[in-house]
Design a protein around this motif. Structure first.
Motif, PDB file in Angstrom:
ATOM      1  N   PRO A 153       0.815  -1.226   0.000  1.00 62.19           N
ATOM      2  CA  PRO A 153       0.000   0.000   0.000  1.00 62.19           C
ATOM      3  C   PRO A 153       0.845   1.271   0.000  1.00 62.19           C
ATOM      4  CG  PRO A 153      -0.190  -1.164   2.112  1.00 62.19           C
ATOM      5  CD  PRO A 153       0.500  -2.075   1.164  1.00 62.19           C
ATOM      6  N   TRP A 463      -8.031   0.248   1.410  1.00 63.37           N
ATOM      7  CA  TRP A 463      -7.680   0.420  -0.002  1.00 63.37           C
ATOM      8  C   TRP A 463      -8.252  -0.698  -0.857  1.00 63.37           C
ATOM      9  CZ3 TRP A 463      -4.844  -2.573  -3.432  1.00 63.37           C
ATOM     10  CH2 TRP A 463      -4.033  -3.588  -2.916  1.00 63.37           C
ATOM     11  N   GLY A 520      -2.846   2.622   3.599  1.00 63.84           N
ATOM     12  CA  GLY A 520      -4.131   2.082   3.163  1.00 63.84           C
ATOM     13  C   GLY A 520      -5.188   3.161   3.069  1.00 63.84           C
TER      14      GLY A 520
END
Length: 557
Positions: A153, A463, A520
């Motif tokens: 991420p 995410w 994220g």
């Protein structure tokens, strides 16, 4: 992230929203499906606005009318592979953002970026990754290292921000570390194994820096990192997609690592013969990594041989996962009525699942409209738990059919309190407890019910939820989850995870300033602000792709 599930077990048509059965092909047509071609709703409880999914529109529509802002120079030789990618444009293209997706600036964005940059790890003056957590209030253990899965991420955030150099450095350093001899005790690991993590060691006497990799020999439980190789290939594809520069992926050493990984993954071809099988999170990551490798491998004689092997595995994986891992109301009712001890190639209950083994909770959890890939399948044993990462990656990789993708989002929407609650998102649902907890976890005090891997709430999963929501045309699901997270993440100092049935409490052993919690959130936010970023993380279904299975018949093959 996929290690969560390894530590543990290790649709029916809806009015106008799903295609009718006549639009799908039967199982008998599976041999006609050509994976090699891949080279190239109705509102419910949250009043979600149903838009056309990314597959329905083609991701490229998100970027029409704007010129690319290239981050790297592409030569004629390097452009070929990138041109063979999905029709989605690079997220570097600045797209007109649908008004419904524009979010008001939030103060935690700048705070998040400052925290993410503080987590950068440097090797000989160059950034090579991000530290797992910057929490100095607790014992570091291995949270002071750069993890392959944890960095993903962070890497996506930098790619979406137009800063690819750190991602390239990370890929090259892990590429070098992968070539080292790998041992756990006296066991030699295969060439395809990527390190779980690495750290920078500084020798003050010699004034010299060295990278030290961990392939599992120092890990708690001495677990070899199965998922690191998957994430590495997925990240290599994301870098190539974002920059338009295929020269990195075409390097001989990158091509070799992908082939080594594919060879190493052959053990997973026999997943269905194991007593415990392989969990959905590993299966989904495997499927996505194979599809990414299919796009990245050069079409020389050796590359074509590996590509043929990949296509065969994609056929097998999609067939088995869509057949035996998928569960909706119809399938659940069929399992409930299964006969046992069937012997014949015509047996319906192929895994001899005992109906009495069905957990009570699954009957109330399953909505009328919705479904999901269950946690695991093996002879006489099924893990009916819902796992976020496995189901979201199934959507992003097109392992899930368009109908199954819609059903997964329907389930999330219908079971919002259980799966999102007061902090998104549950890593799995439900938690296991009592005797089952003692047997499965070995009385692990960190994995008590509704904590950590056992039903904890993990902000990093934002995410994945955002990407799946946008891809299925349901961005408001992600937007609502993001609004919930924004009320607490900064105030709570970016915890690793939250505890409790609703995710109300900061995890009892959660690190603060957890880097992938920060990243994220930022990635989810950037994708909602500019949906063209979806092209970095999502694969597009080939236009000629047909669903292999009828959703309502997948238990009766």
């Amino acid at each position: 992230m996929a290690s969560y599930q390894m530590e543990w077990s290790q649709t029916q048509s809806r009015n106008g929203s799903l295609r009718g059965p006549e639009a799908l092909c039967t199982v008998a047509e599976i041999d006609e499906f050509d994976f090699s071609k891949a080279l190239v709703e109705r509102p419910r409880s949250l009043n979600i606005e149903r838009q056309r999914s990314a597959d329905e529109r083609s991701m490229s529509e998100l970027s029409i009318g704007f010129s690319p802002r290239p981050m790297s120079t592409r030569n004629d030789n390097s452009s070929r592979a990138a041109d063979n990618f999905d029709s989605a444009f690079s997220p570097l293209l600045k797209s007109p953002i649908p008004r419904s997706l524009v979010l008001d600036p939030h103060p935690i964005i700048n705070e998040g970026w400052e925290a993410l940059r503080r987590s950068l790890v440097y090797f000989r003056g160059q950034p090579v990754g991000t530290i797992a957590a910057l929490d100095n209030s607790d014992e570091k253990l291995n949270y002071d290292q750069v993890f392959v899965r944890d960095f993903v991420p962070s890497a996506l955030a930098f790619l979406m921000r137009g800063e690819p150099d750190i991602v390239k450095n990370f890929i090259l350093k892990t590429l070098r570390l992968q070539s080292w001899e790998k041992k756990i005790d006296r066991f030699q690991l295969a060439e395809g194994v990527m390190p779980a993590s690495f750290k920078v060691f500084h020798d003050p006497v010699m004034n010299h820096e060295t990278l030290i990799a961990d392939f599992g020999e120092s890990a708690i439980g001495r677990v070899a990192p199965v998922d690191s190789g998957f994430w590495w290939i997925i990240l290599l594809r994301a870098y190539t997609k974002a920059t338009g520069d295929s020269s990195l992926a075409e390097r001989p050493e990158c091509q070799k690592v992908m082939k080594d990984n594919i060879s190493y993954f052959r053990v997973l071809d026999l997943w269905f013969q194991g007593v415990y099988g392989y969990p959905i999170e590993i299966q989904s990551l495997f499927f996505m990594a194979l599809r990414c490798a299919l796009q990245l491998l050069k079409q020389d004689p050796e590359g074509k041989e590996f590509m043929e092997r990949i296509v065969k595995r994609l056929h097998a994986l999609s067939y088995h996962l869509r057949s035996y891992f998928w569960l909706d109301l119809k399938q659940l009712n069929d399992v409930y009525r299964f006969k046992t001890e069937e012997y014949s190639h015509t047996a319906v209950n192929k895994f001899n699942v005992i109906p009495d083994s069905l957990p009570d909770w699954v009957f109330d959890f399953m909505p009328h409209h919705g479904g999901y890939f269950i946690g695991n399948v093996s002879p006489a044993r099924m893990d009916f738990r819902w796992f976020c990462l496995g189901n979201c990656v199934a959507i992003l990789s097109c392992l899930a059919t368009p109908e199954q993708s819609v059903a997964i989002m329907d389930l999330i929407e219908s079971r919002w309190q259980e799966l999102v609650g007061e902090m998104p998102v549950k890593v799995c649902y439900p938690a296991i407890e009592s005797h089952e907890w003692r047997i499965v976890t070995g009385c692990d005090p960190k994995n008590t019910r509704w904590s950590y891997h056992n039903g904890g709430s993990w902000p990093v999963l934002l995410w994945l939820l955002a990407a799946a929501s946008i891809k299925t045309g349901r961005p408001q699901i992600a937007r609502h989850a993001l609004e919930i997270a924004e009320t607490r993440l900064l105030k709570d100092n970016w915890p690793e995870y939250y505890d409790g049935t609703q995710g109300r409490y900061i995890g009892k052993q959660a690190r603060k300033f957890q880097t992938w919690s920060i990243a994220g959130y930022l990635v989810a936010r950037m994708m909602l602000d500019d949906p063209s970023h979806l092209g970095i993380v999502a694969l597009e279904e080939d236009k000629h792709l047909k669903a292999l299975l009828k959703r309502s018949n997948s238990w009766n093959l």
